[in-house]
Design an enzyme around this catalytic site. Structure first.
Site, PDB file in Angstrom:
ATOM      1  N   LYS A 101       0.818  -1.222   0.000  1.00 57.43           N
ATOM      2  CA  LYS A 101       0.000   0.000   0.000  1.00 57.43           C
ATOM      3  C   LYS A 101       0.850   1.270   0.000  1.00 57.43           C
ATOM      4  O   LYS A 101       0.465   2.275  -0.594  1.00 57.43           O
ATOM      5  CB  LYS A 101      -0.934   0.015   1.216  1.00 57.43           C
ATOM      6  CG  LYS A 101      -2.027  -1.037   1.137  1.00 57.43           C
ATOM      7  CD  LYS A 101      -3.123  -0.760   2.146  1.00 57.43           C
ATOM      8  CE  LYS A 101      -4.244  -1.771   1.983  1.00 57.43           C
ATOM      9  NZ  LYS A 101      -5.489  -1.342   2.635  1.00 57.43           N
ATOM     10  N   LYS A 188      -6.717  -9.173  -7.464  1.00 54.75           N
ATOM     11  CA  LYS A 188      -8.022  -9.338  -6.823  1.00 54.75           C
ATOM     12  C   LYS A 188      -8.946  -8.186  -7.193  1.00 54.75           C
ATOM     13  O   LYS A 188      -8.508  -7.055  -7.364  1.00 54.75           O
ATOM     14  CB  LYS A 188      -7.870  -9.378  -5.296  1.00 54.75           C
ATOM     15  CG  LYS A 188      -7.454 -10.716  -4.739  1.00 54.75           C
ATOM     16  CD  LYS A 188      -7.403 -10.683  -3.225  1.00 54.75           C
ATOM     17  CE  LYS A 188      -8.766 -10.528  -2.609  1.00 54.75           C
ATOM     18  NZ  LYS A 188      -8.753 -10.580  -1.133  1.00 54.75           N
ATOM     19  N   LYS A 191     -12.099  -2.636  -4.230  1.00 47.08           N
ATOM     20  CA  LYS A 191     -12.840  -1.377  -4.189  1.00 47.08           C
ATOM     21  C   LYS A 191     -11.929  -0.179  -4.336  1.00 47.08           C
ATOM     22  O   LYS A 191     -12.394   0.934  -4.564  1.00 47.08           O
ATOM     23  CB  LYS A 191     -13.657  -1.267  -2.892  1.00 47.08           C
ATOM     24  CG  LYS A 191     -12.909  -1.532  -1.614  1.00 47.08           C
ATOM     25  CD  LYS A 191     -13.863  -1.516  -0.435  1.00 47.08           C
ATOM     26  CE  LYS A 191     -13.186  -1.982   0.849  1.00 47.08           C
ATOM     27  NZ  LYS A 191     -13.007  -3.446   0.866  1.00 47.08           N
TER      28      LYS A 191
END
Length: 326
Positions: A101, A188, A191
Site C-alpha cells: 500500500k 483481486k 474497491k
C-alpha cells in the site's frame, strides 16, 4: 462500496457463521482504518452507512450479530495504543501489506504512521472482545499471526501464569470464491481500483453489470474443455470461476457446457447469471440506503452491544498494566 468479490469471498461466509449458532458475531465497519489513507470527512459517515447496508442486504442479521462503526467503540483505539507498546517494530516491518500500500523509498516515507501500525489496530479489533476465531482470507493470515504474537507477549508480560488474552484461531473460509479484477485477472477485485469497470459493485443495476461483463478483459481463444486449459489464461480462469461461483457449479461443469465456445456466447450467460444472483442483494441494499434512520438504528444498537462486550476486557487490561484508578 462493497463489490461482488467481497460478497462471494466474505459476506456470504459471514452469514453462514452467523447461522451456525455456535458464534457470537461482531461485524464492524472499520472507519478508524479508513482514515489511514486520504479520505473525504464529509462522505465518511455515508460510507459507513453504505457498508452496513451491504452487510445487512447480504444477510447479516442485526438481531443475531452486532453491526457497528469501529469509531463508536473507543476501546478499539484505546487497546490499540496499549498494543503499540507491546508489539515490536520488527514485527510490523515484516507486514507485506504495508509495503504493497505504501510503496517503497520516498513513497513509504510519506505514508502515515497509522498505515504502518494498522495491523496493531486490527489485533485490538479482535482481542478487545477476546475473540477466539476470526474468518480470514489468505491476505489476512499474516495479520492474524501478529494478533496471536501480541496476545502471547501481553500474557507473558502482564498475565503471569494466567492466559488473559486468547490466541485467536483462523476460520478458513471455503475456497473457490476468489474473484479477480475484470480488467486484470492476476489482481483481486478491489474497491480501491481506480477503474470502476474492474469490479461489480453490489449497488450496480442490471444494465451496468451487463456492460461491465461485456467489457471484461479476455483473450482471443475459445474456452477450453478442461480446467487445465485455463492455466496461463488468468482472465478466462476468472470469468469461468465467477460463473461457477454464481451458479453453484464446478469449473469442470461450466467448461462441460461452454468448452469450445467463444466469449461472445459465454459473456451474455455470465451477465445473466450475475444479474439474477445479485438482484435480491442490490434491491435490499438500495432500499436501506434510502432509509438512513434504519441503518443508524442498527449501528447504534450494535455499538452499544459491542461497548458492553469490550468494557470488562478493557477494565481487566487497564488493571493489569497499572493504569491509575483501574
Amino acid at each position: 462500496s462493497l463489490h461482488l468479490g467481497n460478497y462471494l469471498g466474505a459476506l456470504k461466509n459471514w452469514v453462514s457463521l452467523q447461522e451456525d449458532g455456535n458464534w457470537d458475531c461482531f461485524y464492524c465497519v472499520v472507519d478508524l482504518h479508513a482514515i489511514t489513507m486520504p479520505h473525504d470527512p464529509a462522505t465518511l459517515p455515508d460510507a459507513v452507512r453504505s457498508a452496513a447496508a451491504a452487510y445487512i442486504a447480504s444477510g447479516v442479521d442485526p438481531s443475531k450479530s452486532a453491526i457497528f462503526a469501529q469509531s463508536a467503540v473507543p476501546a478499539h483505539a484505546e487497546l490499540a495504543w496499549i498494543f503499540n507498546c507491546v508489539a515490536r517494530l520488527g514485527w510490523l516491518e515484516r507486514m507485506t501489506q504495508f509495503k504493497d500500500k505504501a510503496g517503497s523509498g520516498k513513497d513509504a516515507e510519506r505514508a502515515s504512521v497509522g498505515l504502518f501500525t494498522y495491523p496493531v489496530l486490527m489485533a485490538a479489533d479482535i482481542l478487545v472482545y477476546k475473540a477466539t476465531h476470526v474468518p480470514v482470507g489468505d491476505d489476512q493470515k499474516q495479520h492474524l499471526e501478529l494478533a496471536r504474537d501480541i496476545a502471547a507477549r501481553f500474557n507473558r508480560d502482564f498475565g503471569g501464569d494466567e492466559i488473559i488474552l486468547p490466541q485467536p484461531e483462523p476460520v478458513i473460509l471455503p475456497t473457490g470464491a476468489r474473484i479477480m479484477s475484470l480488467k486484470d485477472g492476476t489482481k483481486k477485485m478491489s474497491k480501491s481500483d481506480p477503474s470502476d469497470n474492474a469490479r461489480i459493485n453490489l449497488h450496480d443495476d442490471a444494465d451496468t453489470i451487463a456492460r461491465k461483463i461485456k467489457k471484461a478483459k479476455t483473450d482471443p481463444e475459445p474456452l477450453p474443455e478442461t480446467a487445465e486449459g485455463l492455466n496461463d489464461r488468468p482472465e478466462a480462469k476468472n470469468l469461468v470461476g465467477l460463473y461457477a461461483a454464481l451458479t453453484g457449479q464446478s469449473v469442470a461443469e461450466v467448461l462441460g457446457e461452454f468448452g469450445g465456445q467463444g466469449f461472445g456466447v459465454f459473456k451474455p450467460k455470465l451477465a445473466e447469471a450475475a444479474v439474477e444472483y445479485i438482484a435480491p442483494v442490490s434491491e435490499e441494499y438500495a432500499r436501506l440506503l434510502n432509509d438512513k434512520s434504519e441503518i443508524d438504528a442498527v449501528l447504534k444498537d450494535g455499538a452499544e452491544r459491542a461497548r458492553n462486550a469490550a468494557r470488562p476486557v478493557m477494565a481487566e487490561v487497564k488493571k493489569l498494566i497499572g493504569y491509575w484508578g483501574a
